[in-house]
Design a protein around this motif. Structure first.
Motif, PDB file in Angstrom:
ATOM      1  N   LEU A  32       0.823  -1.199   0.000  1.00 60.82           N
ATOM      2  CA  LEU A  32       0.000   0.000   0.000  1.00 60.82           C
ATOM      3  C   LEU A  32       0.867   1.262   0.000  1.00 60.82           C
ATOM      4  N   LEU A  33       1.916   1.260   0.804  1.00 63.24           N
ATOM      5  CA  LEU A  33       2.823   2.401   0.849  1.00 63.24           C
ATOM      6  C   LEU A  33       3.526   2.587  -0.503  1.00 63.24           C
ATOM      7  N   GLU A  34       3.895   1.488  -1.135  1.00 66.60           N
ATOM      8  CA  GLU A  34       4.517   1.568  -2.468  1.00 66.60           C
ATOM      9  C   GLU A  34       3.559   2.198  -3.473  1.00 66.60           C
ATOM     10  N   LYS A  35       2.309   1.755  -3.458  1.00 65.14           N
ATOM     11  CA  LYS A  35       1.311   2.297  -4.395  1.00 65.14           C
ATOM     12  C   LYS A  35       1.071   3.785  -4.131  1.00 65.14           C
ATOM     13  N   MET A  36       0.929   4.152  -2.859  1.00 62.92           N
ATOM     14  CA  MET A  36       0.688   5.542  -2.519  1.00 62.92           C
ATOM     15  C   MET A  36       1.889   6.414  -2.914  1.00 62.92           C
ATOM     16  N   SER A  37       3.084   5.925  -2.686  1.00 68.00           N
ATOM     17  CA  SER A  37       4.282   6.681  -3.061  1.00 68.00           C
ATOM     18  C   SER A  37       4.364   6.868  -4.570  1.00 68.00           C
ATOM     19  N   ASP A  38       4.037   5.832  -5.317  1.00 67.95           N
ATOM     20  CA  ASP A  38       4.040   5.937  -6.776  1.00 67.95           C
ATOM     21  C   ASP A  38       2.976   6.929  -7.230  1.00 67.95           C
ATOM     22  N   LEU A  39       1.783   6.847  -6.666  1.00 63.34           N
ATOM     23  CA  LEU A  39       0.708   7.773  -7.011  1.00 63.34           C
ATOM     24  C   LEU A  39       1.154   9.216  -6.759  1.00 63.34           C
ATOM     25  N   GLN A  74       5.043  14.680 -10.885  1.00 64.13           N
ATOM     26  CA  GLN A  74       5.602  14.733 -12.244  1.00 64.13           C
ATOM     27  C   GLN A  74       4.616  15.337 -13.243  1.00 64.13           C
ATOM     28  N   GLY A  75       3.462  15.793 -12.753  1.00 66.79           N
ATOM     29  CA  GLY A  75       2.457  16.357 -13.647  1.00 66.79           C
ATOM     30  C   GLY A  75       1.645  15.293 -14.364  1.00 66.79           C
ATOM     31  N   LYS A  76       1.618  14.087 -13.826  1.00 67.58           N
ATOM     32  CA  LYS A  76       0.911  12.964 -14.444  1.00 67.58           C
ATOM     33  C   LYS A  76      -0.266  12.515 -13.582  1.00 67.58           C
ATOM     34  N   ALA A  77      -1.046  13.480 -13.105  1.00 66.55           N
ATOM     35  CA  ALA A  77      -2.166  13.150 -12.217  1.00 66.55           C
ATOM     36  C   ALA A  77      -3.193  12.261 -12.899  1.00 66.55           C
ATOM     37  N   MET A  78      -3.444  12.492 -14.184  1.00 62.84           N
ATOM     38  CA  MET A  78      -4.438  11.666 -14.875  1.00 62.84           C
ATOM     39  C   MET A  78      -3.915  10.239 -15.085  1.00 62.84           C
ATOM     40  N   GLU A  79      -2.625  10.105 -15.293  1.00 60.10           N
ATOM     41  CA  GLU A  79      -2.041   8.765 -15.394  1.00 60.10           C
ATOM     42  C   GLU A  79      -2.187   8.030 -14.058  1.00 60.10           C
ATOM     43  N   ALA A  80      -1.960   8.749 -12.958  1.00 54.58           N
ATOM     44  CA  ALA A  80      -2.138   8.166 -11.625  1.00 54.58           C
ATOM     45  C   ALA A  80      -3.595   7.768 -11.412  1.00 54.58           C
ATOM     46  N   PHE A  81      -4.506   8.615 -11.865  1.00 57.00           N
ATOM     47  CA  PHE A  81      -5.934   8.332 -11.740  1.00 57.00           C
ATOM     48  C   PHE A  81      -6.285   7.040 -12.474  1.00 57.00           C
ATOM     49  N   GLU A  82      -5.818   6.896 -13.697  1.00 58.44           N
ATOM     50  CA  GLU A  82      -6.127   5.693 -14.489  1.00 58.44           C
ATOM     51  C   GLU A  82      -5.523   4.437 -13.847  1.00 58.44           C
ATOM     52  N   LYS A  83      -4.349   4.575 -13.284  1.00 66.14           N
ATOM     53  CA  LYS A  83      -3.622   3.426 -12.729  1.00 66.14           C
ATOM     54  C   LYS A  83      -4.164   2.973 -11.370  1.00 66.14           C
ATOM     55  N   TYR A  84      -4.576   3.908 -10.528  1.00 67.80           N
ATOM     56  CA  TYR A  84      -4.849   3.572  -9.132  1.00 67.80           C
ATOM     57  C   TYR A  84      -6.296   3.723  -8.672  1.00 67.80           C
ATOM     58  N   TYR A  85      -7.187   4.195  -9.523  1.00 69.00           N
ATOM     59  CA  TYR A  85      -8.562   4.395  -9.083  1.00 69.00           C
ATOM     60  C   TYR A  85      -9.484   3.315  -9.643  1.00 69.00           C
ATOM     61  N   ASP A  86     -10.334   2.787  -8.780  1.00 70.34           N
ATOM     62  CA  ASP A  86     -11.276   1.728  -9.120  1.00 70.34           C
ATOM     63  C   ASP A  86     -12.369   2.256 -10.060  1.00 70.34           C
ATOM     64  N   GLU A  87     -12.942   1.373 -10.847  1.00 70.13           N
ATOM     65  CA  GLU A  87     -14.008   1.757 -11.778  1.00 70.13           C
ATOM     66  C   GLU A  87     -15.226   2.338 -11.066  1.00 70.13           C
ATOM     67  N   ASN A  88     -15.447   1.950  -9.818  1.00 69.04           N
ATOM     68  CA  ASN A  88     -16.608   2.423  -9.056  1.00 69.04           C
ATOM     69  C   ASN A  88     -16.224   3.421  -7.961  1.00 69.04           C
ATOM     70  N   VAL A  89     -15.095   4.094  -8.142  1.00 69.48           N
ATOM     71  CA  VAL A  89     -14.589   5.010  -7.122  1.00 69.48           C
ATOM     72  C   VAL A  89     -15.616   6.089  -6.783  1.00 69.48           C
ATOM     73  N   ILE A  90     -15.633   6.444  -5.508  1.00 74.27           N
ATOM     74  CA  ILE A  90     -16.471   7.531  -5.006  1.00 74.27           C
ATOM     75  C   ILE A  90     -15.518   8.622  -4.526  1.00 74.27           C
ATOM     76  N   MET A  91     -15.672   9.833  -5.071  1.00 75.58           N
ATOM     77  CA  MET A  91     -14.816  10.948  -4.675  1.00 75.58           C
ATOM     78  C   MET A  91     -15.692  12.085  -4.162  1.00 75.58           C
ATOM     79  N   GLN A  92     -15.177  12.774  -3.124  1.00 76.84           N
ATOM     80  CA  GLN A  92     -15.984  13.804  -2.482  1.00 76.84           C
ATOM     81  C   GLN A  92     -15.101  14.960  -2.036  1.00 76.84           C
TER      82      GLN A  92
END
Length: 117
Positions: free
Chosen positions: A4-11, A17-35
């Motif tokens: 989990l720490l590895e994934k969070m550090s990579d995210l 690095q300015g790759k927030a959308m790449e992080a979103f595609e890689k680490y967010y579930d298809e049914n994610v809930i954001m608030q």
């Protein structure tokens, strides 16, 4: 280091690095809930992808992002970020925000952002 720490550090590294959308595609579930604070939650990756793309598309000047503190618990991560940017609609934004993420099967299933407007 835990998975989990590895994934969070990579995210976080991808965001820096300015790759927030790449992080979103890689680490967010298809049914994610954001608030955002106490706003109505947005459900599903597609709806949240549109929200994220709109947010980043409205940034006219990005001066920095810095993860100040990182916390790890059982299937939960928290990051305190400091952001400094100019937004087309909101103007200059220079503030700290805490992001709390709930993880399941290596993906974020829920994320809530806490910040002062």
């Amino acid at each position: 280091m835990s998975k989990l720490l590895e994934k969070m550090s990579d995210l976080n590294d991808l965001v820096l690095q300015g790759k927030a959308m790449e992080a979103f595609e890689k680490y967010y579930d298809e049914n994610v809930i954001m608030q955002e604070n106490e706003s109505e939650p947005i459900v599903g990756k597609e709806a949240n992808r549109k929200r994220e793309e709109e947010f980043f598309g409205n940034i006219t000047e990005f001066r920095g992002a810095n993860p100040l503190k990182v916390t790890l618990g059982e299937n939960t991560t928290m990051v305190e970020w400091h952001y400094d940017y100019t937004h087309k609609e909101w103007g200059v934004r220079n503030y700290s925000q805490v992001s709390v993420q709930e993880w399941k099967d290596g993906k974020i299933i829920k994320e809530k952002f806490y910040y002062n407007n």
